[in-house]
Design a protein around this motif. Structure first.
Motif, PDB file in Angstrom:
ATOM      1  N   TRP A  33       1.816   9.798  -4.251  1.00  0.00           N
ATOM      2  CA  TRP A  33       1.176  10.406  -3.094  1.00  0.00           C
ATOM      3  C   TRP A  33       1.274  11.925  -3.198  1.00  0.00           C
ATOM      4  N   ASP A  72      -1.487   4.245  -8.250  1.00  0.00           N
ATOM      5  CA  ASP A  72      -0.497   3.219  -7.927  1.00  0.00           C
ATOM      6  C   ASP A  72       0.751   3.345  -8.790  1.00  0.00           C
ATOM      7  N   GLY A 128       3.349   3.835  -4.792  1.00  0.00           N
ATOM      8  CA  GLY A 128       2.448   4.606  -5.631  1.00  0.00           C
ATOM      9  C   GLY A 128       2.777   6.087  -5.598  1.00  0.00           C
ATOM     10  N   TYR A 179      -0.298  12.667   3.299  1.00  0.00           N
ATOM     11  CA  TYR A 179      -0.383  12.441   1.863  1.00  0.00           C
ATOM     12  C   TYR A 179      -1.658  11.695   1.504  1.00  0.00           C
ATOM     13  N   SER A 196       0.814  -1.220   0.000  1.00  0.00           N
ATOM     14  CA  SER A 196       0.000   0.000   0.000  1.00  0.00           C
ATOM     15  C   SER A 196       0.845   1.266   0.000  1.00  0.00           C
ATOM     16  N   SER A 197       2.095   1.169   0.446  1.00  0.00           N
ATOM     17  CA  SER A 197       2.953   2.360   0.496  1.00  0.00           C
ATOM     18  C   SER A 197       3.467   2.751  -0.878  1.00  0.00           C
ATOM     19  N   LYS A 212      -3.249   9.318  -1.568  1.00  0.00           N
ATOM     20  CA  LYS A 212      -2.793   8.520  -2.710  1.00  0.00           C
ATOM     21  C   LYS A 212      -3.620   8.850  -3.934  1.00  0.00           C
ATOM     22  N   ARG A 254      -1.648   8.417   3.909  1.00  0.00           N
ATOM     23  CA  ARG A 254      -0.393   8.120   4.612  1.00  0.00           C
ATOM     24  C   ARG A 254      -0.014   9.314   5.471  1.00  0.00           C
ATOM     25  N   GLU A 276      -5.494   4.741   1.022  1.00  0.00           N
ATOM     26  CA  GLU A 276      -5.863   6.085   0.598  1.00  0.00           C
ATOM     27  C   GLU A 276      -5.049   7.194   1.246  1.00  0.00           C
TER      28      GLU A 276
END
Length: 349
Positions: A133, A319, A131, A314, A128-129, A316, A302, A300
Protein backbone atom coordinates in the motif's frame (compact mmCIF):
# COMPACT_ATOMS: atom_id res chain seq x y z
CA UNK A 1 16.23 9.71 40.58
CA UNK A 2 12.94 8.93 38.86
CA UNK A 3 13.08 9.31 35.10
CA UNK A 4 9.86 10.12 33.33
CA UNK A 5 9.09 7.63 30.51
CA UNK A 6 8.04 10.37 28.07
CA UNK A 7 11.35 12.19 28.53
CA UNK A 8 13.28 8.99 27.88
CA UNK A 9 11.17 8.32 24.81
CA UNK A 10 11.79 11.76 23.29
CA UNK A 11 15.53 11.48 23.87
CA UNK A 12 15.53 8.01 22.33
CA UNK A 13 13.56 9.14 19.29
CA UNK A 14 15.90 12.09 18.81
CA UNK A 15 18.95 9.83 18.99
CA UNK A 16 17.49 7.27 16.62
CA UNK A 17 16.44 9.98 14.18
CA UNK A 18 19.92 11.48 14.05
CA UNK A 19 21.47 8.09 13.29
CA UNK A 20 19.06 6.74 10.70
CA UNK A 21 19.49 9.52 8.14
CA UNK A 22 16.10 11.29 8.36
CA UNK A 23 12.39 11.11 9.06
CA UNK A 24 11.72 14.45 7.39
CA UNK A 25 8.67 15.91 5.66
CA UNK A 26 8.35 16.38 1.93
CA UNK A 27 10.31 19.31 0.54
CA UNK A 28 7.85 22.20 0.00
CA UNK A 29 8.66 22.38 -3.71
CA UNK A 30 8.45 18.67 -4.42
CA UNK A 31 5.43 17.23 -6.15
CA UNK A 32 3.56 13.97 -5.93
CA UNK A 33 1.05 12.37 -8.24
CA UNK A 34 -0.64 9.11 -7.21
CA UNK A 35 0.26 6.28 -9.57
CA UNK A 36 -3.09 4.51 -9.35
CA UNK A 37 -6.29 5.16 -11.25
CA UNK A 38 -9.42 3.65 -9.79
CA UNK A 39 -11.06 1.30 -12.24
CA UNK A 40 -14.49 2.91 -12.07
CA UNK A 41 -13.37 6.55 -12.28
CA UNK A 42 -14.14 8.58 -15.40
CA UNK A 43 -13.09 11.96 -16.74
CA UNK A 44 -16.46 13.38 -15.71
CA UNK A 45 -15.64 12.63 -12.08
CA UNK A 46 -13.39 15.68 -11.82
CA UNK A 47 -16.40 17.81 -10.95
CA UNK A 48 -18.67 15.02 -9.84
CA UNK A 49 -18.87 15.81 -6.16
CA UNK A 50 -18.72 18.98 -4.07
CA UNK A 51 -19.79 19.07 -0.46
CA UNK A 52 -22.87 21.03 0.62
CA UNK A 53 -22.83 19.92 4.26
CA UNK A 54 -21.76 16.96 6.36
CA UNK A 55 -24.91 15.12 5.22
CA UNK A 56 -25.53 16.41 1.72
CA UNK A 57 -23.46 16.14 -1.42
CA UNK A 58 -24.02 17.63 -4.85
CA UNK A 59 -23.68 15.25 -7.77
CA UNK A 60 -23.46 16.93 -11.15
CA UNK A 61 -23.42 15.92 -14.80
CA UNK A 62 -23.04 17.78 -18.04
CA UNK A 63 -26.77 17.61 -18.76
CA UNK A 64 -28.88 17.95 -15.62
CA UNK A 65 -27.31 18.90 -12.28
CA UNK A 66 -29.22 17.55 -9.29
CA UNK A 67 -28.86 17.63 -5.53
CA UNK A 68 -28.99 14.23 -3.88
CA UNK A 69 -28.29 13.17 -0.30
CA UNK A 70 -25.92 10.28 0.25
CA UNK A 71 -28.69 8.36 2.03
CA UNK A 72 -30.76 8.38 -1.18
CA UNK A 73 -28.02 6.74 -3.24
CA UNK A 74 -26.95 3.09 -3.08
CA UNK A 75 -23.36 2.60 -1.95
CA UNK A 76 -22.44 1.07 -5.31
CA UNK A 77 -23.43 4.32 -7.04
CA UNK A 78 -21.90 6.74 -4.55
CA UNK A 79 -18.57 5.09 -3.71
CA UNK A 80 -16.85 5.40 -7.13
CA UNK A 81 -17.62 9.12 -7.19
CA UNK A 82 -16.32 9.55 -3.64
CA UNK A 83 -13.13 7.64 -4.40
CA UNK A 84 -12.33 9.52 -7.58
CA UNK A 85 -13.23 12.84 -5.95
CA UNK A 86 -10.97 12.05 -3.00
CA UNK A 87 -8.14 11.10 -5.34
CA UNK A 88 -8.52 14.36 -7.24
CA UNK A 89 -8.72 16.37 -4.01
CA UNK A 90 -5.51 14.95 -2.52
CA UNK A 91 -3.42 14.91 -5.72
CA UNK A 92 -2.28 18.59 -5.57
CA UNK A 93 -1.55 18.51 -1.81
CA UNK A 94 1.76 16.60 -1.87
CA UNK A 95 0.24 13.77 0.18
CA UNK A 96 -1.29 16.31 2.57
CA UNK A 97 1.92 18.22 3.29
CA UNK A 98 0.84 21.31 1.35
CA UNK A 99 -2.85 21.56 2.15
CA UNK A 100 -4.85 24.76 2.61
CA UNK A 101 -7.54 24.88 5.33
CA UNK A 102 -10.23 24.74 2.64
CA UNK A 103 -8.62 21.74 0.94
CA UNK A 104 -8.25 19.98 4.28
CA UNK A 105 -11.89 20.55 5.17
CA UNK A 106 -13.00 19.23 1.78
CA UNK A 107 -10.80 16.16 2.09
CA UNK A 108 -12.01 15.50 5.64
CA UNK A 109 -15.65 15.52 4.47
CA UNK A 110 -14.88 13.19 1.54
CA UNK A 111 -13.06 10.77 3.83
CA UNK A 112 -15.91 10.78 6.36
CA UNK A 113 -18.43 10.10 3.59
CA UNK A 114 -16.26 7.28 2.26
CA UNK A 115 -15.87 5.75 5.73
CA UNK A 116 -19.66 5.71 6.08
CA UNK A 117 -19.76 3.54 2.93
CA UNK A 118 -17.13 1.03 4.10
CA UNK A 119 -17.96 -2.24 2.30
CA UNK A 120 -15.78 -4.46 4.51
CA UNK A 121 -17.17 -5.35 7.92
CA UNK A 122 -13.95 -6.80 9.41
CA UNK A 123 -11.19 -5.17 7.37
CA UNK A 124 -8.19 -6.42 9.33
CA UNK A 125 -9.34 -10.02 8.82
CA UNK A 126 -10.00 -9.44 5.12
CA UNK A 127 -7.67 -10.76 2.42
CA UNK A 128 -8.03 -7.36 0.74
CA UNK A 129 -5.93 -5.77 3.50
CA UNK A 130 -2.89 -7.85 2.52
CA UNK A 131 -0.45 -6.44 -0.01
CA UNK A 132 1.63 -3.35 -0.73
CA UNK A 133 0.00 0.00 0.00
CA UNK A 134 1.36 3.41 -0.97
CA UNK A 135 0.53 6.44 1.15
CA UNK A 136 -1.30 9.07 -0.91
CA UNK A 137 -2.59 11.35 1.86
CA UNK A 138 -1.90 12.03 5.52
CA UNK A 139 -3.48 14.56 7.87
CA UNK A 140 -0.21 14.68 9.83
CA UNK A 141 3.50 14.23 9.16
CA UNK A 142 4.17 11.38 6.77
CA UNK A 143 6.62 9.69 9.13
CA UNK A 144 3.86 9.15 11.67
CA UNK A 145 2.49 6.39 9.44
CA UNK A 146 5.45 4.32 10.71
CA UNK A 147 4.69 1.83 13.50
CA UNK A 148 7.80 3.18 15.25
CA UNK A 149 6.24 6.62 15.68
CA UNK A 150 2.84 5.14 16.50
CA UNK A 151 4.51 3.19 19.31
CA UNK A 152 6.16 6.41 20.46
CA UNK A 153 2.79 8.11 20.71
CA UNK A 154 1.32 5.17 22.60
CA UNK A 155 3.85 5.65 25.40
CA UNK A 156 2.15 8.95 26.27
CA UNK A 157 -0.42 8.39 29.00
CA UNK A 158 -1.90 11.89 29.38
CA UNK A 159 -3.13 14.61 27.07
CA UNK A 160 -0.23 16.82 28.15
CA UNK A 161 2.30 14.13 27.23
CA UNK A 162 0.57 13.66 23.87
CA UNK A 163 0.88 17.39 23.20
CA UNK A 164 4.58 17.21 24.04
CA UNK A 165 5.01 14.34 21.62
CA UNK A 166 3.18 16.25 18.88
CA UNK A 167 5.51 19.21 19.52
CA UNK A 168 8.54 16.94 19.28
CA UNK A 169 7.31 15.59 15.93
CA UNK A 170 6.69 19.11 14.65
CA UNK A 171 10.20 20.20 15.62
CA UNK A 172 11.63 17.02 14.13
CA UNK A 173 9.94 17.91 10.86
CA UNK A 174 11.33 21.45 10.89
CA UNK A 175 14.86 20.30 11.73
CA UNK A 176 14.98 17.89 8.79
CA UNK A 177 13.28 20.04 6.18
CA UNK A 178 16.42 19.92 4.01
CA UNK A 179 15.58 16.35 3.03
CA UNK A 180 12.87 15.05 0.73
CA UNK A 181 10.62 12.04 1.10
CA UNK A 182 10.23 9.55 -1.71
CA UNK A 183 7.86 6.60 -1.61
CA UNK A 184 6.07 5.82 1.65
CA UNK A 185 4.70 2.28 1.75
CA UNK A 186 3.13 -0.24 4.08
CA UNK A 187 3.51 -3.93 3.28
CA UNK A 188 0.87 -5.94 5.14
CA UNK A 189 0.88 -9.72 5.58
CA UNK A 190 -1.16 -11.93 7.90
CA UNK A 191 1.02 -11.20 10.92
CA UNK A 192 3.39 -8.34 10.01
CA UNK A 193 3.33 -4.75 8.88
CA UNK A 194 6.45 -3.23 7.33
CA UNK A 195 6.79 0.52 6.75
CA UNK A 196 9.21 1.64 4.01
CA UNK A 197 10.09 5.32 4.09
CA UNK A 198 12.41 6.45 1.30
CA UNK A 199 14.51 9.56 1.98
CA UNK A 200 16.69 11.79 -0.22
CA UNK A 201 19.14 14.23 1.40
CA UNK A 202 21.53 16.73 -0.21
CA UNK A 203 25.09 15.49 0.37
CA UNK A 204 26.98 18.84 0.14
CA UNK A 205 24.92 22.01 0.78
CA UNK A 206 26.89 24.76 -0.98
CA UNK A 207 29.43 24.67 -3.77
CA UNK A 208 30.87 28.09 -2.91
CA UNK A 209 32.08 26.76 0.45
CA UNK A 210 34.32 24.24 -1.28
CA UNK A 211 35.14 25.76 -4.68
CA UNK A 212 36.09 29.16 -6.14
CA UNK A 213 32.78 29.28 -8.01
CA UNK A 214 30.20 31.89 -7.01
CA UNK A 215 27.31 29.50 -7.62
CA UNK A 216 25.51 29.10 -4.29
CA UNK A 217 23.65 25.86 -4.98
CA UNK A 218 24.62 22.40 -3.87
CA UNK A 219 26.45 19.55 -5.52
CA UNK A 220 24.09 17.39 -7.63
CA UNK A 221 24.87 14.48 -5.32
CA UNK A 222 22.42 13.04 -2.81
CA UNK A 223 22.30 10.57 0.04
CA UNK A 224 19.48 8.09 -0.36
CA UNK A 225 18.11 5.24 1.70
CA UNK A 226 14.95 3.75 3.11
CA UNK A 227 13.97 3.67 6.78
CA UNK A 228 12.26 0.33 7.29
CA UNK A 229 10.19 -0.27 10.43
CA UNK A 230 8.73 -3.71 11.11
CA UNK A 231 6.10 -4.80 13.63
CA UNK A 232 3.82 -7.69 14.45
CA UNK A 233 0.09 -7.07 14.01
CA UNK A 234 -2.90 -8.73 15.64
CA UNK A 235 -6.50 -8.01 14.57
CA UNK A 236 -8.49 -6.43 17.41
CA UNK A 237 -11.68 -4.44 18.06
CA UNK A 238 -13.81 -6.95 16.21
CA UNK A 239 -11.56 -6.98 13.16
CA UNK A 240 -11.64 -3.20 12.65
CA UNK A 241 -8.09 -2.49 13.87
CA UNK A 242 -4.62 -3.93 14.38
CA UNK A 243 -2.72 -4.01 17.65
CA UNK A 244 0.89 -3.21 16.78
CA UNK A 245 3.90 -4.72 18.55
CA UNK A 246 6.94 -2.79 17.33
CA UNK A 247 10.01 -4.85 16.41
CA UNK A 248 12.94 -3.36 14.43
CA UNK A 249 14.11 -0.26 12.58
CA UNK A 250 16.67 -0.63 9.79
CA UNK A 251 18.20 1.45 7.01
CA UNK A 252 18.12 -0.32 3.66
CA UNK A 253 19.43 0.66 0.26
CA UNK A 254 21.78 3.38 1.55
CA UNK A 255 24.04 4.74 -1.19
CA UNK A 256 26.79 5.71 1.28
CA UNK A 257 29.92 3.58 0.70
CA UNK A 258 31.23 1.61 3.74
CA UNK A 259 28.14 2.47 5.79
CA UNK A 260 26.09 0.38 3.36
CA UNK A 261 28.08 -2.75 4.19
CA UNK A 262 27.54 -2.22 7.93
CA UNK A 263 23.82 -1.71 7.43
CA UNK A 264 23.51 -4.74 5.17
CA UNK A 265 25.25 -6.89 7.77
CA UNK A 266 22.45 -6.51 10.28
CA UNK A 267 22.93 -3.13 11.96
CA UNK A 268 19.48 -2.20 13.30
CA UNK A 269 17.55 -0.86 16.26
CA UNK A 270 15.83 -3.62 18.20
CA UNK A 271 12.81 -1.89 19.66
CA UNK A 272 11.90 -4.82 21.87
CA UNK A 273 15.33 -4.92 23.50
CA UNK A 274 15.07 -1.19 24.18
CA UNK A 275 11.56 -1.65 25.59
CA UNK A 276 12.76 -4.41 27.92
CA UNK A 277 15.58 -2.16 29.17
CA UNK A 278 13.16 0.71 29.81
CA UNK A 279 10.70 -1.54 31.65
CA UNK A 280 13.51 -2.59 33.98
CA UNK A 281 14.89 0.89 34.59
CA UNK A 282 12.07 3.41 34.16
CA UNK A 283 9.28 3.47 36.69
CA UNK A 284 5.78 2.90 35.28
CA UNK A 285 7.03 2.21 31.74
CA UNK A 286 5.19 -0.51 29.83
CA UNK A 287 5.83 -1.60 26.26
CA UNK A 288 3.38 0.27 24.01
CA UNK A 289 1.03 -1.60 21.70
CA UNK A 290 -0.75 1.08 19.67
CA UNK A 291 -4.07 0.51 17.92
CA UNK A 292 -4.18 1.24 14.18
CA UNK A 293 -7.76 1.35 12.92
CA UNK A 294 -8.98 0.60 9.39
CA UNK A 295 -12.09 2.67 8.69
CA UNK A 296 -12.46 1.92 4.97
CA UNK A 297 -11.19 -0.97 2.86
CA UNK A 298 -11.74 -2.31 -0.62
CA UNK A 299 -9.43 -3.87 -3.20
CA UNK A 300 -8.00 -0.48 -4.20
CA UNK A 301 -8.15 1.91 -1.26
CA UNK A 302 -7.59 1.81 2.49
CA UNK A 303 -8.29 4.54 5.04
CA UNK A 304 -6.63 4.13 8.44
CA UNK A 305 -6.56 6.17 11.64
CA UNK A 306 -4.14 6.19 14.56
CA UNK A 307 -5.18 6.46 18.19
CA UNK A 308 -5.71 10.22 17.87
CA UNK A 309 -7.84 9.90 14.74
CA UNK A 310 -5.11 11.17 12.40
CA UNK A 311 -5.88 9.94 8.88
CA UNK A 312 -3.72 7.95 6.46
CA UNK A 313 -5.06 7.10 3.01
CA UNK A 314 -3.37 4.33 1.04
CA UNK A 315 -3.68 3.11 -2.55
CA UNK A 316 -2.97 -0.55 -3.22
CA UNK A 317 -0.17 -1.05 -5.72
CA UNK A 318 0.16 -4.84 -5.60
CA UNK A 319 -0.72 -7.99 -3.67
CA UNK A 320 2.96 -8.48 -2.81
CA UNK A 321 3.55 -9.06 0.92
CA UNK A 322 7.35 -8.91 0.90
CA UNK A 323 9.25 -5.64 1.05
CA UNK A 324 11.34 -4.04 -1.64
CA UNK A 325 14.66 -5.67 -2.51
CA UNK A 326 17.32 -2.97 -2.14
CA UNK A 327 20.23 -5.17 -3.23
CA UNK A 328 20.50 -3.45 -6.61
CA UNK A 329 20.82 0.05 -5.10
CA UNK A 330 24.40 1.18 -5.79
CA UNK A 331 26.39 2.65 -2.89
CA UNK A 332 28.17 5.44 -4.79
CA UNK A 333 26.37 8.60 -3.57
CA UNK A 334 24.83 8.83 -7.02
CA UNK A 335 28.18 9.70 -8.59
CA UNK A 336 27.82 6.97 -11.20
CA UNK A 337 24.58 8.44 -12.50
CA UNK A 338 26.07 11.96 -12.38
CA UNK A 339 29.07 10.86 -14.44
CA UNK A 340 26.92 9.06 -17.00
CA UNK A 341 24.72 12.13 -17.34
CA UNK A 342 27.75 14.40 -17.80
CA UNK A 343 29.23 12.12 -20.45
CA UNK A 344 25.93 12.01 -22.35
CA UNK A 345 24.89 15.66 -22.10
CA UNK A 346 28.24 17.46 -22.12
CA UNK A 347 30.75 15.14 -23.78
CA UNK A 348 28.24 13.51 -26.15
CA UNK A 349 29.70 10.12 -25.34
Amino acid sequence: MRVHPTSVLLLTLSSVSDNVVSFSPVHPKSSFTPQILFSQATSDDAAALTTASDDDVTLSSTTSPTITTSSELPATALTPNLKSSLLLAVSPTDRGQNTSPLEKDTIDVLISELESQNPTAEPTYSASSKGTWELIYSSTQLFRSSPFFMAGRAVCKTEEEAKQYDWFCDMHREALAISRIGKVRQIVSDTRIVSEFEVIVGAVPFLKDFTPFSYSGGWPVTITGSIVSSADITPTNGGTAWEIFMDTVEIKGSNIPLLRSLLDNGLQLSSRSLAAFLEENVQSYTTPRPIFETTYLDDELRVSRDQDGKVFVYAKTSDEVTGKDYADEVADLGLGGLLEGFKGAILNM
